[in-house]
Enzyme design. Sequence first.
Site, short mmCIF file in Angstrom:
data_model
loop_
_atom_site.label_atom_id
_atom_site.label_comp_id
_atom_site.label_asym_id
_atom_site.label_seq_id
_atom_site.Cartn_x
_atom_site.Cartn_y
_atom_site.Cartn_z
CB THR A 173 21.41 8.13 -31.24
OG1 THR A 173 21.93 8.54 -32.50
CG2 THR A 173 19.91 8.15 -31.34
NE ARG A 201 25.26 9.94 -41.51
CZ ARG A 201 24.85 9.45 -40.35
NH1 ARG A 201 24.34 10.27 -39.44
NH2 ARG A 201 24.95 8.17 -40.08
CB VAL A 202 19.90 12.45 -43.78
CG1 VAL A 202 18.70 12.06 -42.93
CG2 VAL A 202 19.76 13.89 -44.27
N GLY A 203 21.21 10.54 -41.28
CA GLY A 203 21.33 9.17 -40.79
C GLY A 203 19.98 8.47 -40.73
CG ASP A 204 19.74 5.26 -37.93
OD1 ASP A 204 20.64 6.12 -37.72
OD2 ASP A 204 19.36 4.47 -37.05
CB THR A 223 21.71 4.11 -30.84
OG1 THR A 223 23.07 4.60 -30.83
CG2 THR A 223 21.62 2.94 -29.87
N GLY A 224 23.31 3.56 -33.67
CA GLY A 224 24.42 2.83 -34.28
C GLY A 224 24.79 3.45 -35.61
CB THR A 225 26.85 2.11 -38.40
OG1 THR A 225 27.59 1.42 -37.40
CG2 THR A 225 27.78 2.76 -39.39
N GLY A 226 24.31 4.65 -38.75
CA GLY A 226 23.03 4.95 -39.40
C GLY A 226 22.88 4.34 -40.77
N1 ASP Z 1 22.37 6.37 -35.71
C1 ASP Z 1 22.93 7.69 -35.59
C2 ASP Z 1 23.28 8.21 -36.94
O1 ASP Z 1 23.78 7.46 -37.74
C3 ASP Z 1 24.14 7.77 -34.74
C4 ASP Z 1 24.14 6.92 -33.53
O2 ASP Z 1 23.17 6.31 -33.14
O3 ASP Z 1 25.18 6.89 -32.91
O4 ASP Z 1 23.11 9.38 -37.16
#
Ligand code: ASP
Length: 304
Positions: A173, A201-204, A223-226
């Site tokens: 991200t 799918r919608v992330g964070d 950034t990370g596992t949304g």
């Molecule tokens: N946070 C983002 C999502 O889950 C992906 C990421 O930051 O790598 O869409």
Amino acid sequence: MSNWTLAIHGGAGTISRAELTEETRAAHHAGLRAALEAGGAILAAGGSAEDAVVAAVMSLEDCPLYNAGRGGTFTAAGTIEMDAALMRGDSKAGAVTGVTRPRNPILAAREVMRATPHVLLAGAAADEFSQSQGLAMEPPEYFQTAHRRAQLEAAKAARVVALDHDIAAKMGTVGAVARDTSGALAAATSTGGMTNKRAGRVGDSPILGAGTWADGAVAVSCTGTGEAFLRCAAAHEISALIRLGGRSVTQAAEEVALRRVPEAGGQGGLIAVDAAGLAAMPFGTEGMYRGVWRSGSEPETAIH
Ligand code: ASP
């Protein structure tokens, strides 16, 4: 003149140290540096935090190395669906999710803030809105890179939903947070999401309070596992820890990135800048592409 600060990230799903060639390392640092310079020039000239974070994120969206705009990750359906959000310390905000055509999704988010009474627009209607606002639009091929298609194939073969470069860690991200010389704060985040995510799918990232937040106390981009950041309202939690819990920005950012997010079942990192211009950039992964530039000092970039 008061001080200014700009911090940026290019995702917590970095290439592992072992696989990073000198050429790739230099290219990633150059991409981060260009984004810092784009945003920092605005702040140094007395411009707004909003303009600075938008400029920094646009620079990373245009760089095919980073998972936002051009070079975004593929869904399981082989499409690219992008999310972006912009929020200012005075609580003005705009976001888009599942857009496929604006060259710079962060500009689409800014148009939602500026030109509508809404905060979040989704899908085909958000694409059409972006076009009606006169934003540059691109065909799907513009966003697609051979590198990301290979990642999709690898993620499908491994049956995982993956974050950017790191199939095991699953992230990527881009984002920016800034404090300008007037003391105003702003945060911006833009992403292609996770490789091999389900279409729709919608992330964070586009959800205020989860992946993006700004108020009078702090500006945050994650950034990370949304899904984990959504479950613990990560970005807003940092503000709560500062405003209500008396923590410093460093303590609050570390508490969320290193404890709350893992407890919620994910991993990643974030960047935060507080009202005094102090920045924190914790991550719980092997690396996070990142950079910071403060008035009176030199821009700095780092990966691991
Ligand atoms: N946070 C983002 C999502 O889950 C992906 C990421 O930051 O790598 O869409």
